[in-house]
Every structure is written in C-alpha cells, then in structure tokens.
Write an enzyme that holds these catalytic residues in place. Structure first.
Site: not given
Length: 326
Positions: A60-64
C-alpha cells in the site's frame, strides 16, 4: 553492523531495519511527503554500505511505488541472496470487492503483485498489515501457509493487534501444522509502551522476533519537542497516536533530552538504544529522509545504557490508550 537471527528462524538480519514508507512517488497514494526514486536511491545505497540487509515496505505504500523503487534499487546494488526483503498485505489496493483484506483471494493476488513490483521471485518476510476482523483467521493462515509452500515467501509475520488475537493465530497455525508467524511488527517506543503489558511477554515466550515500527515516535524523539517536520505536518495518522497524551509525552521527551545531553549522544541514538536493550526486540524499523539519520540509527548499536539511564527515561511515562491497531 550487528546481526541477529530473526526469531526462531535461521535468517540473519541486521539489528537495524530500514523502513521504506518514505520511498515512493509523492503523486501516488496519500503520502505527499515521500521521496521519489531519484531521491530515494542514495538512502537505500547508504543503508547497504552501512551493513543494513533488512528492508521493510508494504504493497500500500505510495500505491505500490515503494515496492517498485525498493526492488529496483536494492537489486541494482546487491545480490538477492544478500537482502532480506519484507512487505505487507491487507490495506486497500483497488476499488470494489476483494480490493483489500486478508481473504485467500486477496492474499494470492497481492503476493503476486508485490513480487512483480519488487522484481523478485520471493520475499523473505510476508506480513499481515493489521488484523482483518471480516475474515476467519483460519482462512488467512491457510492462504499464507500456501504462499510459503509455493516458495513465494520464506516466513510470515504479523503487525499491531491485541495479544489475544496473536495468541489465537499462533494456536491455529500450530494445531494445523501451518507456517506460523515468526515476527511481530508493533508500535513500541519511549512514548508508547503499552505493548510491554502483554504482547512483548507473549513474543518472548513464543520466540517471536519483535520489529517495532515508529521507534522514534514519528521523529518526536529525535528533535526538539516544539519543532515539526514536513511529514509531521501532513501525517494525519501520526497525529492520532500521541495527541491525547501530549503533556505526559513532553515529560518523557525532556527526560530523553537530559540523558542524551549527559551521555553526549543525539536523542535518536539514546531512544533507539533503549529499544534495542529490550530482549524481545530484534530490529527496530527506522525511517530516514536525511542521510545522517541512518548514521544515528547504526551508531545506536554501540550505546549501552546503564540501569539508571533506563530508569530516568522510563520514569515519566503514564498509561496510554491502546493505539495503532487500525
């Protein structure tokens, strides 16, 4: 650098883990304070140069894009066998049904997506990103066991939850002969010590490696109390963790400043040394957006606090509401 076995596994990890939430394209996801790929690469390279081999990110971090940056950079500077890469699954990755959570369908989809972004055939540690109350833990653990048996993850871990939940998960795995959680990534620092009540003793008894997140309380333990950072001004989740105990937390920060001054060490080093002295703690997960923060993290390994130092640091603490499980 110092290394330790990760819990009861045979995996050797550095006693500092680099948290990679800060590395991701700022126009992807909800973290506008993150560093893009060009700005992130020097941090990952320096971590390797300092002997850090343990890196933690999440789908999920920075949308992958955190996984993409971490994978490309690490594999450009090191062989895969030299790296211990951890990532996480649970939080929403796409709209609609089955776009988040710990159901079998979501886990199978997300492990493949993470491996593709990271550019590797397996992760060393695959962690559930909090507890999912909507899915039976049996379904989650059987799916994770299948991920391990398929060779897509070497070990599995969990993150912040209640001790009874973690104990239940361990029992279910043992009862079924499935891969069991080897790590607990939970919220532990000088400003938040509620995990000392039940979770840390459980981990000690079960041989679980503790790899705390936010060991410097979102930077509050590394700077003057009334100063802020770009992240703290834009970190809505971070503000919820300490807002209700700000007056009491200030006293802890003042004790930390006093001990740090007496020892001639930066506050960050003292705060990390306090955490590293806990027998359950294998490797705090340290974030860095300035290169000198990596130096402080590694230098904390050389600091052994005296009993009176620890007592002074801990004396002002007051009980806190349980936070960080959501």
């Amino acid at each position: 650098m110092q290394y330790t076995k990760l819990g009861r596994t045979g995996l050797d990890v550095s006693r500092i883990c680099l948290g990679c939430m800060s590395y991701g394209e700022p126009d992807r996801g909800s973290h506008s304070w993150t560093l893009g790929e060009a700005a992130s690469r020097p941090f990952l390279k320096k971590a390797l140069d300092l002997g850090i081999n343990f890196f933690d990110t999440a789908n999920v971090y920075s949308d992958g894009s955190s996984e993409e940056i971490v994978g490309r950079t690490l594999l450009a500077y090191a062989r895969r066998g030299e790296l211990v890469i951890a990532t996480k699954v649970n939080q929403r990755m796409h709209k609609g049904p089955n776009g988040m959570g710990l159901a079998r369908k979501a886990i199978f989809a997300e492990i493949d997506a993470s491996l593709q972004r990271l550019g590797t055939d397996f992760v060393d540690l695959y962690q559930i990103h909090r507890w999912d109350p909507t899915v039976p833990i049996e379904e989650t653990l059987e799916a994770l066991n299948d991920v391990v048996r398929a060779g897509k993850a070497l070990h599995i871990g969990a993150s912040s939850m209640f001790a009874w939940q973690f104990a239940k998960a361990l029992h279910v795995s043992d009862r079924n002969g499935w891969a069991r959680f080897q790590t607990m990534q939970n919220h532990v620092n000088l400003l938040y010590r509620e995990e000392e009540r039940e979770m840390l003793p459980l981990c000690r008894d079960e041989g679980i490696a503790v790899i705390p997140w936010s060991p410097l309380a979102r930077g509050r333990l590394a700077r003057e109390w009334d100063t802020a950072s770009v992240r703290s001004e834009n970190d809505a989740f971070g503000r919820t963790l300490y807002a209700r105990t700000a007056d009491a937390d200030r006293k802890v920060a003042e004790a930390l400043a006093a001990v740090a001054t007496r020892l001639g060490r930066p506050r960050a080093q003292v705060a990390l040394a306090w955490l590293l002295a806990k027998p359950e703690v294998s490797a705090p997960i340290v974030g860095a957006t300035r290169l000198e923060q990596l130096d402080d993290a590694v230098a904390s390994l050389t600091l052994q606090l005296a009993a009176e130092d620890i007592a002074e640091l801990e004396a002002p603490y007051v009980p806190h509401p349980v936070m960080g499980h959501d």
